[in-house]
Design a protein around this motif. Structure first.
Motif, PDB file in Angstrom:
ATOM      1  N   VAL A  91      47.638  48.129  44.170  1.00  0.00           N
ATOM      2  CA  VAL A  91      48.094  46.958  43.419  1.00  0.00           C
ATOM      3  C   VAL A  91      47.519  45.689  44.025  1.00  0.00           C
ATOM      4  CG1 VAL A  91      50.135  45.548  42.885  1.00  0.00           C
ATOM      5  CG2 VAL A  91      50.193  48.018  42.516  1.00  0.00           C
ATOM      6  N   ALA A  92      47.552  45.581  45.348  1.00  0.00           N
ATOM      7  CA  ALA A  92      47.024  44.382  46.011  1.00  0.00           C
ATOM      8  C   ALA A  92      45.523  44.248  45.793  1.00  0.00           C
ATOM      9  CB  ALA A  92      47.346  44.426  47.510  1.00  0.00           C
ATOM     10  N   GLU A  93      44.794  45.363  45.818  1.00  0.00           N
ATOM     11  CA  GLU A  93      43.355  45.305  45.555  1.00  0.00           C
ATOM     12  C   GLU A  93      43.067  44.850  44.133  1.00  0.00           C
ATOM     13  OE1 GLU A  93      41.952  49.259  46.595  1.00  0.00           O
ATOM     14  OE2 GLU A  93      40.938  48.400  48.350  1.00  0.00           O
ATOM     15  N   ARG A  94      43.792  45.392  43.168  1.00  0.00           N
ATOM     16  CA  ARG A  94      43.583  44.991  41.766  1.00  0.00           C
ATOM     17  C   ARG A  94      43.949  43.523  41.564  1.00  0.00           C
ATOM     18  NH1 ARG A  94      45.526  50.136  41.225  1.00  0.00           N
ATOM     19  NH2 ARG A  94      47.630  49.509  40.660  1.00  0.00           N
ATOM     20  N   ALA A  95      45.013  43.070  42.215  1.00  0.00           N
ATOM     21  CA  ALA A  95      45.417  41.671  42.092  1.00  0.00           C
ATOM     22  C   ALA A  95      44.342  40.752  42.664  1.00  0.00           C
ATOM     23  CB  ALA A  95      46.754  41.439  42.805  1.00  0.00           C
ATOM     24  N   ALA A  96      43.780  41.119  43.810  1.00  0.00           N
ATOM     25  CA  ALA A  96      42.715  40.310  44.412  1.00  0.00           C
ATOM     26  C   ALA A  96      41.494  40.278  43.508  1.00  0.00           C
ATOM     27  CB  ALA A  96      42.358  40.844  45.793  1.00  0.00           C
ATOM     28  N   ALA A  97      41.166  41.410  42.896  1.00  0.00           N
ATOM     29  CA  ALA A  97      40.022  41.461  41.977  1.00  0.00           C
ATOM     30  C   ALA A  97      40.265  40.595  40.738  1.00  0.00           C
ATOM     31  CB  ALA A  97      39.746  42.905  41.563  1.00  0.00           C
ATOM     32  N   ALA A  98      41.534  40.397  40.385  1.00  0.00           N
ATOM     33  CA  ALA A  98      41.878  39.581  39.220  1.00  0.00           C
ATOM     34  C   ALA A  98      42.008  38.100  39.563  1.00  0.00           C
ATOM     35  CB  ALA A  98      43.177  40.088  38.601  1.00  0.00           C
ATOM     36  N   GLY A  99      41.798  37.763  40.831  1.00  0.00           N
ATOM     37  CA  GLY A  99      41.828  36.359  41.215  1.00  0.00           C
ATOM     38  C   GLY A  99      43.089  35.882  41.902  1.00  0.00           C
ATOM     39  N   VAL A 100      44.036  36.776  42.162  1.00  0.00           N
ATOM     40  CA  VAL A 100      45.235  36.398  42.909  1.00  0.00           C
ATOM     41  C   VAL A 100      44.812  36.190  44.362  1.00  0.00           C
ATOM     42  CG1 VAL A 100      47.530  37.142  43.646  1.00  0.00           C
ATOM     43  CG2 VAL A 100      46.718  37.677  41.341  1.00  0.00           C
ATOM     44  N   PRO A 101      45.291  35.127  45.019  1.00  0.00           N
ATOM     45  CA  PRO A 101      44.886  34.886  46.410  1.00  0.00           C
ATOM     46  C   PRO A 101      45.082  36.119  47.288  1.00  0.00           C
ATOM     47  CG  PRO A 101      46.152  33.037  45.590  1.00  0.00           C
ATOM     48  CD  PRO A 101      46.225  34.116  44.541  1.00  0.00           C
TER      49      PRO A 101
END
Length: 125
Positions: A91-101
């Motif tokens: 989840v954290a990897e996907r969020a980072a890929a989507a632009g979440v800090p």
């Protein structure tokens, strides 16, 4: 019948939506922490403690990977906690890929606030 734990998760989801709709800054780190809290409360409690204590420039995914690896190194080859750590990392990897800090500092500011919504954490003073 709704259990206290299920009711708490619903409340957390409500708070997540409420935070995400406020226009006063980047609330995506708080929303991600709350989402992790709903999905893996015990692991997120550990993560929140680690984030509050860290002063380095690590990324959230690296911290999750380290904590999950420490758990797995205790001899738990296939357990629910290990699976939760893997899901959190994804989840954290996907969020980072989507632009979440991705930097820990973006999350540290929200640790105490998010901890308020968990049965598994206590706010430090």
């Amino acid at each position: 019948m709704t259990t206290p734990r299920a009711a708490k998760k619903l409340l957390t989801l409500y708070q997540l939506v409420r935070f995400a709709t406020r226009p006063d800054g980047d609330l995506r780190p708080a929303a991600l922490l709350l989402a992790l809290l709903v999905g893996a409360p015990e692991q997120t409690a550990q993560l929140l403690g680690e984030l509050e204590d860290r002063a380095d420039a690590a990324h959230l995914t690296a911290v999750i990977e380290t904590l999950g690896g420490q758990h797995a190194s205790a001899g738990h080859e296939r357990c629910a906690a290990c699976a939760a750590w893997r899901r959190m990392h994804g989840v954290a990897e996907r969020a980072a890929a989507a632009g979440v800090p991705a930097e820990v500092g973006s999350y540290r500011a929200w640790v105490r606030e998010v901890a308020r919504f968990s049965f598994h954490t206590t706010e430090r003073h």
